[in-house]
Design an enzyme around this catalytic site. Structure first.
Site, short mmCIF file in Angstrom:
data_model
loop_
_atom_site.label_atom_id
_atom_site.label_comp_id
_atom_site.label_asym_id
_atom_site.label_seq_id
_atom_site.Cartn_x
_atom_site.Cartn_y
_atom_site.Cartn_z
N LYS A 35 -30.15 -12.17 -49.41
CA LYS A 35 -30.28 -11.75 -48.26
C LYS A 35 -29.76 -13.63 -48.21
O LYS A 35 -29.14 -14.15 -48.99
CB LYS A 35 -31.65 -12.56 -48.05
CG LYS A 35 -32.23 -13.13 -48.38
CD LYS A 35 -33.99 -13.23 -47.97
CE LYS A 35 -34.85 -13.52 -48.49
NZ LYS A 35 -35.99 -14.71 -48.12
N TYR A 264 -20.75 -45.52 -42.19
CA TYR A 264 -21.36 -45.91 -40.60
C TYR A 264 -23.00 -46.14 -41.04
O TYR A 264 -23.42 -46.48 -42.51
CB TYR A 264 -21.29 -44.40 -40.01
CG TYR A 264 -20.51 -43.60 -39.82
CD1 TYR A 264 -20.03 -44.54 -38.85
CD2 TYR A 264 -19.73 -42.17 -39.78
CE1 TYR A 264 -18.77 -43.37 -38.42
CE2 TYR A 264 -19.36 -41.13 -39.92
CZ TYR A 264 -18.19 -42.15 -39.14
OH TYR A 264 -16.77 -41.43 -38.24
C1 LIG Z 1 -40.21 -10.58 -50.00
C2 LIG Z 1 -39.72 -11.36 -50.72
N1 LIG Z 1 -39.18 -11.05 -51.67
C3 LIG Z 1 -38.22 -11.83 -52.65
C4 LIG Z 1 -37.83 -13.03 -52.44
C5 LIG Z 1 -37.37 -13.61 -53.58
O1 LIG Z 1 -37.32 -15.18 -53.91
P1 LIG Z 1 -36.86 -16.32 -55.16
O2 LIG Z 1 -35.42 -16.16 -53.84
O3 LIG Z 1 -37.89 -17.57 -54.24
O4 LIG Z 1 -37.08 -15.70 -55.84
C6 LIG Z 1 -38.33 -13.47 -50.77
C7 LIG Z 1 -37.98 -15.04 -50.05
O5 LIG Z 1 -37.52 -15.49 -49.50
C8 LIG Z 1 -38.53 -12.49 -49.78
O6 LIG Z 1 -38.51 -13.63 -48.72
#
Ligand SMILES: Cc1ncc(COP(=O)(O)O)c(C=O)c1O
Length: 372
Positions: A35, A264
Protein backbone atom coordinates in the site's frame (compact mmCIF):
# COMPACT_ATOMS: atom_id res chain seq x y z
CA UNK A 1 22.44 18.98 -15.79
CA UNK A 2 19.17 17.86 -14.20
CA UNK A 3 18.59 18.10 -10.46
CA UNK A 4 20.52 15.24 -8.85
CA UNK A 5 17.90 14.23 -6.27
CA UNK A 6 17.08 10.58 -6.94
CA UNK A 7 15.58 7.55 -5.22
CA UNK A 8 17.49 4.36 -6.03
CA UNK A 9 15.56 1.16 -5.61
CA UNK A 10 17.38 -2.07 -5.01
CA UNK A 11 15.12 -4.88 -6.23
CA UNK A 12 17.65 -7.48 -5.03
CA UNK A 13 17.19 -6.16 -1.49
CA UNK A 14 13.41 -6.66 -1.84
CA UNK A 15 14.02 -10.23 -3.04
CA UNK A 16 16.42 -10.86 -0.18
CA UNK A 17 14.00 -9.49 2.43
CA UNK A 18 11.16 -11.65 1.11
CA UNK A 19 13.48 -14.65 1.50
CA UNK A 20 14.06 -13.60 5.11
CA UNK A 21 10.29 -13.65 5.70
CA UNK A 22 10.13 -17.14 4.19
CA UNK A 23 13.03 -18.22 6.38
CA UNK A 24 11.28 -17.01 9.55
CA UNK A 25 7.83 -18.34 8.56
CA UNK A 26 8.46 -21.56 6.59
CA UNK A 27 5.37 -23.00 4.95
CA UNK A 28 3.33 -19.81 5.48
CA UNK A 29 1.93 -17.86 2.54
CA UNK A 30 2.92 -14.21 2.20
CA UNK A 31 0.78 -11.18 1.46
CA UNK A 32 3.46 -8.62 0.57
CA UNK A 33 2.02 -5.30 1.72
CA UNK A 34 2.47 -2.70 -1.02
CA UNK A 35 0.00 0.00 0.00
CA UNK A 36 0.96 3.68 -0.26
CA UNK A 37 2.74 3.02 -3.54
CA UNK A 38 4.77 0.26 -1.89
CA UNK A 39 5.64 2.37 1.14
CA UNK A 40 6.88 5.07 -1.23
CA UNK A 41 9.13 2.70 -3.20
CA UNK A 42 6.95 2.63 -6.33
CA UNK A 43 4.57 -0.19 -7.12
CA UNK A 44 6.15 -1.21 -10.41
CA UNK A 45 9.68 -1.67 -9.04
CA UNK A 46 8.26 -3.39 -5.98
CA UNK A 47 6.44 -5.85 -8.20
CA UNK A 48 9.75 -6.62 -9.89
CA UNK A 49 11.50 -7.32 -6.58
CA UNK A 50 8.62 -9.05 -4.81
CA UNK A 51 7.22 -11.15 -7.66
CA UNK A 52 8.05 -14.28 -5.64
CA UNK A 53 5.32 -13.47 -3.12
CA UNK A 54 2.07 -15.42 -2.89
CA UNK A 55 -0.07 -12.30 -3.05
CA UNK A 56 -0.05 -8.53 -2.68
CA UNK A 57 -2.01 -6.67 -0.02
CA UNK A 58 -2.83 -3.04 -0.73
CA UNK A 59 -5.26 -0.28 0.01
CA UNK A 60 -7.78 0.13 -2.76
CA UNK A 61 -8.94 -0.71 -6.25
CA UNK A 62 -6.78 2.00 -7.85
CA UNK A 63 -3.65 0.30 -6.54
CA UNK A 64 -5.02 -3.11 -7.54
CA UNK A 65 -5.52 -1.84 -11.09
CA UNK A 66 -1.87 -0.79 -11.33
CA UNK A 67 -0.76 -4.29 -10.36
CA UNK A 68 -3.09 -5.96 -12.85
CA UNK A 69 -1.94 -3.57 -15.61
CA UNK A 70 1.62 -4.62 -14.83
CA UNK A 71 0.63 -8.22 -15.46
CA UNK A 72 0.30 -9.54 -11.88
CA UNK A 73 -2.20 -12.41 -12.09
CA UNK A 74 -1.92 -13.73 -8.55
CA UNK A 75 -3.98 -12.88 -5.45
CA UNK A 76 -4.57 -9.28 -4.37
CA UNK A 77 -6.04 -8.38 -0.98
CA UNK A 78 -7.82 -5.05 -0.37
CA UNK A 79 -6.78 -4.26 3.20
CA UNK A 80 -9.65 -1.86 3.94
CA UNK A 81 -12.03 -3.78 1.71
CA UNK A 82 -14.86 -2.07 -0.12
CA UNK A 83 -15.65 1.64 0.20
CA UNK A 84 -18.92 1.59 -1.78
CA UNK A 85 -21.51 -0.85 -3.09
CA UNK A 86 -20.12 -0.46 -6.62
CA UNK A 87 -16.69 -1.54 -5.45
CA UNK A 88 -17.95 -5.12 -5.15
CA UNK A 89 -18.27 -5.46 -8.91
CA UNK A 90 -14.95 -3.83 -9.67
CA UNK A 91 -13.25 -6.00 -7.07
CA UNK A 92 -14.71 -9.03 -8.78
CA UNK A 93 -13.60 -7.88 -12.21
CA UNK A 94 -10.07 -7.33 -10.91
CA UNK A 95 -10.15 -10.63 -9.05
CA UNK A 96 -9.41 -9.08 -5.65
CA UNK A 97 -9.93 -10.61 -2.22
CA UNK A 98 -11.51 -8.25 0.32
CA UNK A 99 -11.09 -7.55 3.97
CA UNK A 100 -14.48 -7.11 5.65
CA UNK A 101 -14.34 -5.06 8.82
CA UNK A 102 -17.76 -3.33 9.01
CA UNK A 103 -21.38 -4.41 8.71
CA UNK A 104 -22.09 -2.09 5.77
CA UNK A 105 -19.53 -4.10 3.76
CA UNK A 106 -21.41 -7.29 4.62
CA UNK A 107 -24.63 -5.69 3.35
CA UNK A 108 -22.95 -4.65 0.09
CA UNK A 109 -21.67 -8.17 -0.47
CA UNK A 110 -25.09 -9.69 0.21
CA UNK A 111 -26.80 -7.14 -2.07
CA UNK A 112 -24.34 -7.88 -4.84
CA UNK A 113 -24.99 -11.57 -4.47
CA UNK A 114 -28.72 -11.06 -4.83
CA UNK A 115 -28.39 -8.79 -7.85
CA UNK A 116 -25.85 -10.84 -9.69
CA UNK A 117 -26.90 -14.34 -8.74
CA UNK A 118 -30.31 -13.73 -10.23
CA UNK A 119 -28.49 -12.78 -13.43
CA UNK A 120 -26.28 -15.86 -12.92
CA UNK A 121 -23.11 -13.80 -13.34
CA UNK A 122 -21.66 -13.94 -9.85
CA UNK A 123 -19.97 -16.88 -8.25
CA UNK A 124 -19.37 -15.98 -4.61
CA UNK A 125 -16.60 -18.51 -4.18
CA UNK A 126 -14.46 -16.45 -6.59
CA UNK A 127 -14.34 -13.56 -4.10
CA UNK A 128 -12.48 -14.52 -0.97
CA UNK A 129 -13.31 -12.54 2.14
CA UNK A 130 -10.85 -11.92 4.98
CA UNK A 131 -13.13 -11.20 7.91
CA UNK A 132 -11.33 -8.88 10.30
CA UNK A 133 -11.71 -9.29 14.03
CA UNK A 134 -11.02 -6.49 16.48
CA UNK A 135 -9.07 -8.37 19.13
CA UNK A 136 -8.00 -5.27 21.05
CA UNK A 137 -6.35 -2.82 18.70
CA UNK A 138 -9.69 -1.02 18.35
CA UNK A 139 -8.98 0.29 14.88
CA UNK A 140 -10.72 -1.82 12.20
CA UNK A 141 -12.66 -5.01 12.75
CA UNK A 142 -15.71 -6.65 14.25
CA UNK A 143 -15.84 -7.26 17.97
CA UNK A 144 -15.63 -10.94 18.94
CA UNK A 145 -19.25 -10.85 20.16
CA UNK A 146 -20.61 -10.27 16.64
CA UNK A 147 -17.87 -12.04 14.69
CA UNK A 148 -19.32 -15.54 14.47
CA UNK A 149 -22.74 -14.31 13.38
CA UNK A 150 -21.20 -12.30 10.53
CA UNK A 151 -19.02 -15.23 9.56
CA UNK A 152 -22.13 -17.40 9.20
CA UNK A 153 -23.94 -14.70 7.17
CA UNK A 154 -21.10 -14.52 4.67
CA UNK A 155 -20.67 -18.25 4.61
CA UNK A 156 -24.38 -18.71 3.98
CA UNK A 157 -24.22 -16.71 0.74
CA UNK A 158 -21.35 -18.85 -0.44
CA UNK A 159 -18.24 -16.76 0.25
CA UNK A 160 -14.95 -18.38 1.02
CA UNK A 161 -14.29 -16.70 4.41
CA UNK A 162 -10.85 -16.44 6.03
CA UNK A 163 -10.11 -15.00 9.49
CA UNK A 164 -7.85 -12.08 10.19
CA UNK A 165 -6.71 -9.76 12.95
CA UNK A 166 -3.98 -7.16 13.45
CA UNK A 167 -1.59 -6.80 16.40
CA UNK A 168 -1.28 -3.47 18.19
CA UNK A 169 1.91 -4.11 20.14
CA UNK A 170 4.03 -6.75 18.44
CA UNK A 171 6.98 -4.35 18.65
CA UNK A 172 6.57 -3.59 22.37
CA UNK A 173 7.30 -5.76 25.38
CA UNK A 174 5.49 -3.70 27.99
CA UNK A 175 2.18 -2.68 26.43
CA UNK A 176 -1.25 -4.24 26.41
CA UNK A 177 -2.99 -5.82 24.66
CA UNK A 178 -0.04 -8.16 24.16
CA UNK A 179 0.28 -10.45 21.17
CA UNK A 180 -0.64 -13.39 23.43
CA UNK A 181 -3.79 -11.66 24.65
CA UNK A 182 -4.96 -10.78 21.13
CA UNK A 183 -4.12 -14.28 19.93
CA UNK A 184 -6.15 -15.83 22.73
CA UNK A 185 -9.22 -13.73 21.80
CA UNK A 186 -8.78 -14.59 18.12
CA UNK A 187 -8.37 -18.32 18.60
CA UNK A 188 -11.21 -18.72 21.06
CA UNK A 189 -13.57 -16.73 18.80
CA UNK A 190 -12.87 -18.76 15.65
CA UNK A 191 -12.82 -22.13 17.42
CA UNK A 192 -14.60 -24.68 15.24
CA UNK A 193 -15.02 -22.34 12.23
CA UNK A 194 -13.60 -23.30 8.84
CA UNK A 195 -11.29 -20.99 6.87
CA UNK A 196 -7.70 -19.84 6.56
CA UNK A 197 -6.11 -17.35 8.97
CA UNK A 198 -3.97 -14.23 8.52
CA UNK A 199 -2.25 -12.61 11.47
CA UNK A 200 1.30 -11.31 11.53
CA UNK A 201 2.69 -7.98 10.39
CA UNK A 202 6.48 -7.39 10.28
CA UNK A 203 6.89 -6.98 14.03
CA UNK A 204 5.04 -10.22 14.76
CA UNK A 205 7.07 -12.06 12.10
CA UNK A 206 10.34 -10.76 13.50
CA UNK A 207 9.67 -11.19 17.22
CA UNK A 208 6.78 -13.61 17.68
CA UNK A 209 7.22 -16.10 14.86
CA UNK A 210 7.47 -19.07 17.24
CA UNK A 211 4.21 -18.12 18.90
CA UNK A 212 2.03 -16.93 16.03
CA UNK A 213 1.27 -19.52 13.39
CA UNK A 214 -1.20 -18.82 10.59
CA UNK A 215 -1.84 -19.50 6.90
CA UNK A 216 -0.94 -16.00 5.68
CA UNK A 217 1.44 -13.39 7.08
CA UNK A 218 1.28 -9.72 6.04
CA UNK A 219 4.78 -8.18 6.11
CA UNK A 220 5.16 -4.58 5.01
CA UNK A 221 8.02 -2.53 6.38
CA UNK A 222 10.48 -5.43 6.81
CA UNK A 223 10.27 -6.17 3.06
CA UNK A 224 11.73 -2.73 2.49
CA UNK A 225 14.56 -3.37 4.98
CA UNK A 226 13.29 -0.97 7.62
CA UNK A 227 12.51 -1.68 11.26
CA UNK A 228 8.97 -1.74 12.65
CA UNK A 229 10.44 -0.77 16.03
CA UNK A 230 12.36 2.19 14.64
CA UNK A 231 15.63 0.68 15.90
CA UNK A 232 18.20 0.07 13.22
CA UNK A 233 19.91 -2.63 15.32
CA UNK A 234 16.81 -4.80 14.91
CA UNK A 235 17.17 -4.74 11.16
CA UNK A 236 20.84 -5.65 11.33
CA UNK A 237 19.99 -8.54 13.61
CA UNK A 238 17.24 -9.73 11.25
CA UNK A 239 19.68 -9.44 8.29
CA UNK A 240 17.41 -7.20 6.25
CA UNK A 241 18.66 -4.87 3.53
CA UNK A 242 17.50 -1.33 2.75
CA UNK A 243 15.65 -1.23 -0.58
CA UNK A 244 15.44 2.57 -0.93
CA UNK A 245 18.33 5.01 -1.03
CA UNK A 246 17.54 8.72 -1.29
CA UNK A 247 20.57 10.44 -2.81
CA UNK A 248 21.59 13.84 -4.10
CA UNK A 249 24.68 16.02 -4.47
CA UNK A 250 26.29 19.08 -2.96
CA UNK A 251 25.28 22.12 -5.03
CA UNK A 252 26.96 24.89 -3.03
CA UNK A 253 29.57 25.50 -0.33
CA UNK A 254 29.62 28.29 2.25
CA UNK A 255 32.48 29.23 4.58
CA UNK A 256 31.22 30.69 7.86
CA UNK A 257 33.18 32.71 10.36
CA UNK A 258 32.63 32.38 14.11
CA UNK A 259 29.41 34.18 15.09
CA UNK A 260 27.63 33.67 11.74
CA UNK A 261 24.42 31.72 11.18
CA UNK A 262 22.83 29.52 8.50
CA UNK A 263 19.47 29.56 6.75
CA UNK A 264 15.92 30.63 7.66
CA UNK A 265 15.49 31.88 11.18
CA UNK A 266 19.26 31.69 11.63
CA UNK A 267 18.59 28.56 13.67
CA UNK A 268 22.18 27.34 13.58
CA UNK A 269 24.88 29.67 14.86
CA UNK A 270 28.54 28.80 14.98
CA UNK A 271 31.19 29.98 17.38
CA UNK A 272 34.04 28.60 15.26
CA UNK A 273 34.75 28.81 11.52
CA UNK A 274 32.93 26.00 9.65
CA UNK A 275 32.26 24.74 6.11
CA UNK A 276 28.68 24.25 5.09
CA UNK A 277 27.46 22.08 2.19
CA UNK A 278 24.19 23.05 0.57
CA UNK A 279 22.56 19.88 -0.78
CA UNK A 280 19.74 19.53 -3.28
CA UNK A 281 16.95 18.04 -1.20
CA UNK A 282 14.31 19.68 0.95
CA UNK A 283 10.89 19.23 2.41
CA UNK A 284 9.29 19.48 -1.04
CA UNK A 285 11.16 16.26 -1.85
CA UNK A 286 9.76 14.59 1.26
CA UNK A 287 12.62 15.23 3.68
CA UNK A 288 11.20 16.10 7.13
CA UNK A 289 11.23 19.84 7.74
CA UNK A 290 11.33 19.27 11.47
CA UNK A 291 14.72 17.46 11.32
CA UNK A 292 16.80 19.20 13.99
CA UNK A 293 20.42 20.29 13.87
CA UNK A 294 22.58 17.19 14.19
CA UNK A 295 20.34 14.92 12.07
CA UNK A 296 22.75 12.62 10.20
CA UNK A 297 23.50 12.95 6.48
CA UNK A 298 25.96 10.64 4.67
CA UNK A 299 28.58 12.57 2.67
CA UNK A 300 30.74 10.62 0.19
CA UNK A 301 34.43 10.26 0.95
CA UNK A 302 37.30 10.72 -1.55
CA UNK A 303 36.55 7.23 -2.94
CA UNK A 304 32.79 7.73 -3.19
CA UNK A 305 29.81 6.87 -1.02
CA UNK A 306 31.33 3.63 0.25
CA UNK A 307 33.95 5.46 2.28
CA UNK A 308 31.76 8.36 3.25
CA UNK A 309 30.93 9.59 6.68
CA UNK A 310 28.06 11.02 8.69
CA UNK A 311 27.86 14.81 8.92
CA UNK A 312 25.25 16.79 10.90
CA UNK A 313 22.48 18.99 9.54
CA UNK A 314 23.12 22.61 10.52
CA UNK A 315 20.19 24.96 10.02
CA UNK A 316 16.52 24.72 9.16
CA UNK A 317 15.58 22.33 6.32
CA UNK A 318 14.08 24.45 3.54
CA UNK A 319 11.83 23.58 0.62
CA UNK A 320 14.56 22.49 -1.80
CA UNK A 321 17.78 22.50 0.22
CA UNK A 322 19.44 21.24 3.38
CA UNK A 323 22.58 22.69 4.94
CA UNK A 324 25.14 20.32 6.44
CA UNK A 325 28.29 20.95 8.45
CA UNK A 326 31.10 19.35 6.40
CA UNK A 327 34.02 20.88 8.27
CA UNK A 328 35.38 17.34 8.84
CA UNK A 329 35.21 16.49 5.12
CA UNK A 330 37.80 18.79 3.46
CA UNK A 331 37.65 16.92 0.14
CA UNK A 332 33.86 17.50 -0.18
CA UNK A 333 32.96 19.97 -2.93
CA UNK A 334 30.20 20.90 -5.33
CA UNK A 335 29.18 17.64 -7.03
CA UNK A 336 30.10 15.35 -4.12
CA UNK A 337 27.51 12.62 -3.63
CA UNK A 338 25.23 12.56 -0.61
CA UNK A 339 22.90 9.92 0.82
CA UNK A 340 19.99 11.19 2.92
CA UNK A 341 19.10 7.61 3.87
CA UNK A 342 19.41 4.13 2.45
CA UNK A 343 22.29 1.71 1.94
CA UNK A 344 24.88 3.59 4.00
CA UNK A 345 22.66 5.51 6.38
CA UNK A 346 19.62 3.57 7.68
CA UNK A 347 16.38 5.52 7.44
CA UNK A 348 15.68 4.44 11.02
CA UNK A 349 18.63 6.57 12.20
CA UNK A 350 17.31 9.64 10.38
CA UNK A 351 13.78 8.99 11.64
CA UNK A 352 15.02 8.67 15.21
CA UNK A 353 16.85 11.99 14.98
CA UNK A 354 13.80 13.66 13.42
CA UNK A 355 11.37 12.25 15.99
CA UNK A 356 9.43 10.08 13.56
CA UNK A 357 9.46 6.54 12.13
CA UNK A 358 10.94 5.12 8.95
CA UNK A 359 7.46 4.36 7.58
CA UNK A 360 6.60 8.07 7.47
CA UNK A 361 9.83 9.12 5.76
CA UNK A 362 9.55 6.45 3.05
CA UNK A 363 5.92 7.23 2.26
CA UNK A 364 6.57 10.98 2.08
CA UNK A 365 8.91 10.88 -0.95
CA UNK A 366 7.52 13.46 -3.37
CA UNK A 367 6.56 12.70 -6.95
CA UNK A 368 9.10 15.24 -8.25
CA UNK A 369 11.94 12.98 -7.05
CA UNK A 370 13.28 10.87 -9.92
CA UNK A 371 13.52 7.12 -9.48
CA UNK A 372 16.17 4.76 -10.80
C1 LIG B 1 -3.78 -4.84 8.26
C2 LIG B 1 -2.33 -4.66 8.04
N1 LIG B 1 -1.56 -5.74 7.89
C3 LIG B 1 -0.23 -5.63 7.70
C4 LIG B 1 0.38 -4.40 7.65
C5 LIG B 1 1.87 -4.32 7.47
O1 LIG B 1 2.46 -3.79 8.61
P1 LIG B 1 4.05 -3.62 8.73
O2 LIG B 1 4.44 -2.65 7.67
O3 LIG B 1 4.27 -3.08 10.09
O4 LIG B 1 4.62 -4.97 8.49
C6 LIG B 1 -0.39 -3.26 7.81
C7 LIG B 1 0.24 -1.94 7.78
O5 LIG B 1 -0.16 -0.97 8.35
C8 LIG B 1 -1.80 -3.39 8.00
O6 LIG B 1 -2.58 -2.32 8.15
Amino acid sequence: MSRPTVVHLDTNALRHNLERVRHLMPGTKVWAVVKANSYGHGMIKALEGLSGTDGFALLDLAEAKVLREQGWQGPILLLEGLFTQEDVFEALELGCDCVVHELNQVDWLENAMEARQSAQTLHPETLRVFLKMNTGMNRLGLKPASYREVFHRLHAVGFNVAHMTHFANADYVDRTPTVDQQLEVFQSTIAGLSGETSLSNSAAILWHHHLVQCDWVRPGIMLYGVSPSGKYEDIEHAQLQAAMSLRTKIIGIQHLEAGESVGYGSRYRTDVPIRIAVIACGYADGYPRHAPDGTPVWIAGPGGLSNGKICPIAGQVSMDMITVDITDMPHAEVGTEVELWGHYLPVDRVAQAAGTIGYELLCAIASRVKRS
